[in-house]
Design a protein around this motif. Sequence first.
Motif, PDB file in Angstrom:
ATOM      1  N   LYS A   1      29.156  15.530   8.270  1.00 14.82           N
ATOM      2  CA  LYS A   1      27.999  14.643   8.364  1.00 14.82           C
ATOM      3  C   LYS A   1      27.878  14.049   9.766  1.00 14.82           C
ATOM      4  N   GLU A   2      29.006  13.673  10.384  1.00 17.83           N
ATOM      5  CA  GLU A   2      28.964  13.125  11.738  1.00 17.83           C
ATOM      6  C   GLU A   2      28.424  14.152  12.728  1.00 17.83           C
ATOM      7  N   LEU A   3      28.921  15.389  12.624  1.00 15.79           N
ATOM      8  CA  LEU A   3      28.467  16.429  13.547  1.00 15.79           C
ATOM      9  C   LEU A   3      27.005  16.774  13.316  1.00 15.79           C
ATOM     10  N   GLU A   4      26.573  16.803  12.071  1.00 17.41           N
ATOM     11  CA  GLU A   4      25.159  17.095  11.798  1.00 17.41           C
ATOM     12  C   GLU A   4      24.256  16.003  12.367  1.00 17.41           C
ATOM     13  N   ARG A   5      24.679  14.741  12.265  1.00 15.42           N
ATOM     14  CA  ARG A   5      23.883  13.666  12.871  1.00 15.42           C
ATOM     15  C   ARG A   5      23.879  13.787  14.396  1.00 15.42           C
ATOM     16  N   LEU A   6      25.032  14.163  14.960  1.00 10.18           N
ATOM     17  CA  LEU A   6      25.125  14.288  16.412  1.00 10.18           C
ATOM     18  C   LEU A   6      24.249  15.416  16.943  1.00 10.18           C
ATOM     19  N   LEU A   7      24.213  16.531  16.206  1.00 10.05           N
ATOM     20  CA  LEU A   7      23.497  17.715  16.686  1.00 10.05           C
ATOM     21  C   LEU A   7      22.045  17.757  16.248  1.00 10.05           C
ATOM     22  N   SER A   8      21.625  16.808  15.461  1.00  7.28           N
ATOM     23  CA  SER A   8      20.227  16.802  15.032  1.00  7.28           C
ATOM     24  C   SER A   8      19.329  16.569  16.254  1.00  7.28           C
ATOM     25  N   ASN A   9      18.265  17.339  16.314  1.00 14.88           N
ATOM     26  CA  ASN A   9      17.289  17.245  17.414  1.00 14.88           C
ATOM     27  C   ASN A   9      17.906  17.562  18.776  1.00 14.88           C
ATOM     28  N   LYS A  10      18.996  18.329  18.771  1.00 13.98           N
ATOM     29  CA  LYS A  10      19.620  18.754  20.026  1.00 13.98           C
ATOM     30  C   LYS A  10      19.401  20.246  20.213  1.00 13.98           C
ATOM     31  N   ASP A  11      19.363  20.673  21.473  1.00 16.68           N
ATOM     32  CA  ASP A  11      19.226  22.091  21.791  1.00 16.68           C
ATOM     33  C   ASP A  11      20.598  22.748  21.669  1.00 16.68           C
ATOM     34  N   THR A  12      20.810  23.467  20.565  1.00 19.48           N
ATOM     35  CA  THR A  12      22.116  24.081  20.304  1.00 19.48           C
ATOM     36  C   THR A  12      22.097  25.583  20.565  1.00 19.48           C
ATOM     37  N   SER A  13      21.178  26.047  21.385  1.00 20.35           N
ATOM     38  CA  SER A  13      21.140  27.474  21.706  1.00 20.35           C
ATOM     39  C   SER A  13      22.361  27.847  22.518  1.00 20.35           C
ATOM     40  N   GLY A  14      22.686  29.139  22.538  1.00 15.15           N
ATOM     41  CA  GLY A  14      23.900  29.607  23.203  1.00 15.15           C
ATOM     42  C   GLY A  14      23.968  29.191  24.657  1.00 15.15           C
ATOM     43  N   GLY A  15      25.174  28.833  25.102  1.00 15.13           N
ATOM     44  CA  GLY A  15      25.359  28.458  26.498  1.00 15.13           C
ATOM     45  C   GLY A  15      25.033  27.015  26.791  1.00 15.13           C
ATOM     46  N   GLY A  16      24.726  26.216  25.769  1.00  9.24           N
ATOM     47  CA  GLY A  16      24.361  24.830  25.983  1.00  9.24           C
ATOM     48  C   GLY A  16      25.575  23.935  26.060  1.00  9.24           C
ATOM     49  N   GLU A  17      25.308  22.635  26.288  1.00  6.32           N
ATOM     50  CA  GLU A  17      26.396  21.682  26.440  1.00  6.32           C
ATOM     51  C   GLU A  17      27.017  21.284  25.108  1.00  6.32           C
ATOM     52  N   TRP A  18      26.416  21.731  24.009  1.00  9.02           N
ATOM     53  CA  TRP A  18      26.907  21.346  22.691  1.00  9.02           C
ATOM     54  C   TRP A  18      27.668  22.470  21.991  1.00  9.02           C
ATOM     55  N   ASP A  19      28.129  23.455  22.754  1.00  4.85           N
ATOM     56  CA  ASP A  19      28.806  24.612  22.148  1.00  4.85           C
ATOM     57  C   ASP A  19      30.055  24.199  21.365  1.00  4.85           C
ATOM     58  N   GLU A  20      30.846  23.305  21.911  1.00  7.99           N
ATOM     59  CA  GLU A  20      32.082  22.911  21.241  1.00  7.99           C
ATOM     60  C   GLU A  20      31.785  22.209  19.919  1.00  7.99           C
ATOM     61  N   GLU A  21      30.775  21.340  19.920  1.00  7.58           N
ATOM     62  CA  GLU A  21      30.418  20.635  18.692  1.00  7.58           C
ATOM     63  C   GLU A  21      29.850  21.587  17.644  1.00  7.58           C
ATOM     64  N   VAL A  22      29.056  22.570  18.110  1.00  8.72           N
ATOM     65  CA  VAL A  22      28.494  23.547  17.172  1.00  8.72           C
ATOM     66  C   VAL A  22      29.613  24.357  16.524  1.00  8.72           C
ATOM     67  N   LYS A  23      30.582  24.793  17.306  1.00  6.99           N
ATOM     68  CA  LYS A  23      31.685  25.582  16.757  1.00  6.99           C
ATOM     69  C   LYS A  23      32.546  24.724  15.827  1.00  6.99           C
ATOM     70  N   GLU A  24      32.761  23.475  16.191  1.00  6.63           N
ATOM     71  CA  GLU A  24      33.542  22.592  15.306  1.00  6.63           C
ATOM     72  C   GLU A  24      32.827  22.396  13.979  1.00  6.63           C
ATOM     73  N   LEU A  25      31.497  22.273  14.023  1.00  8.19           N
ATOM     74  CA  LEU A  25      30.737  22.113  12.786  1.00  8.19           C
ATOM     75  C   LEU A  25      30.906  23.329  11.883  1.00  8.19           C
ATOM     76  N   ILE A  26      30.826  24.527  12.451  1.00 10.06           N
ATOM     77  CA  ILE A  26      30.983  25.743  11.649  1.00 10.06           C
ATOM     78  C   ILE A  26      32.406  25.833  11.086  1.00 10.06           C
ATOM     79  N   ILE A  27      33.395  25.439  11.892  1.00 10.08           N
ATOM     80  CA  ILE A  27      34.779  25.469  11.411  1.00 10.08           C
ATOM     81  C   ILE A  27      34.961  24.493  10.246  1.00 10.08           C
ATOM     82  N   MET A  28      34.364  23.305  10.365  1.00 11.95           N
ATOM     83  CA  MET A  28      34.452  22.340   9.270  1.00 11.95           C
ATOM     84  C   MET A  28      33.761  22.874   8.011  1.00 11.95           C
ATOM     85  N   GLN A  29      32.641  23.561   8.181  1.00 12.83           N
ATOM     86  CA  GLN A  29      31.947  24.151   7.035  1.00 12.83           C
ATOM     87  C   GLN A  29      32.792  25.247   6.393  1.00 12.83           C
TER      88      GLN A  29
END
Length: 350
Positions: free
Chosen positions: A165-193
Amino acid sequence: YRQIKMGSEFVELELADLFNYVRDGAKNILTESLDEQINNEWRQKIVNDTLKCKQLVEKEALFSKNEELEDINADSLKYLLLDYYLVKEFLSFDDYDNRKNHLFDAKIHAEIYLSDCIRLNLLHESDSESFTNHCEGTLPSSPEKRRTYKIEKYKREKSIKSRIKELERLLSNKDTSGGGEWDEEVKELIIMQLKSAALECIDDIAMIDEELNMLEYRDKLATSDSGPPPTQTSSSNGITVIKTSKVDGEVVLSREVFRGSVFTPSMAPPSISLEEFGDMQLRELRQREEEQRIAAESGNTAPKRYKQLLEAGEEDNADLIEEATKHDRAWDDWKEANPRGWGNKMGKRF
């Protein structure tokens, strides 16, 4: 590419789009957000599309058995969830005749998914041990260990869902396309899922085994009820009850009578209903009130105790005080002469 029928037209989807399509279908099955569309035919269509997506992933060779979790990028990591989606899709079928087949299919994909999670070190050590023990048919040596594991597993599951839930709130309305600054958070979210889905699959496998045992027992009962009566032999282990008839003393075989009385209560049923008991209590109450009223009018009331005089506000009446004092002293003398349990001859049973 995969052709998907949307409405009356077929649309070609790439692998990523096909994954999003089957993911949305699995979510709709889990949440039942499309009640009017969800039926077994629709479920089978989602299963077929999910299986096709899984085949395309294997064809693209996105995963290797020698890879570790750090070597897999987030875009590829999400495809591990396909087996988890298949588990939920097969479990959602309500086809009574094919229920066992759907349970077997769900269990196979749950075991495949958990095996991948163990290979990538996504499971906690105790969860991996629990899954291995379940596959081998062994359980922890003591109920305390099983209870401790369930408590720890619940805490891990709660912590993982909170982080999701924390990561989903953090990444909401963020540009999570490949190569972005949020790559680590996106991968952590998938790992948590992936971890959350693994814990669900552990519970699903245990539930599937229990339901399969129930279905097998049901089939055995149906076979024994519909088939010919078993032949009585000297080696039979069946229950046979022989009783003497109360009418003419004839010896009769009463297997069905005994079978029908297995789940009857051992105690005698109540002789009156609750309504009758309430009416009886009400009549007794009214009778006591009438007796007290008659005694009060005739002046033959029992002496009150001092505590009762205080509650009634009659502590200023000297005659009543004297009478209550005598009554209390007599009662105290009687209790002193007759200690509690004095006449009890049955030890501690009463």
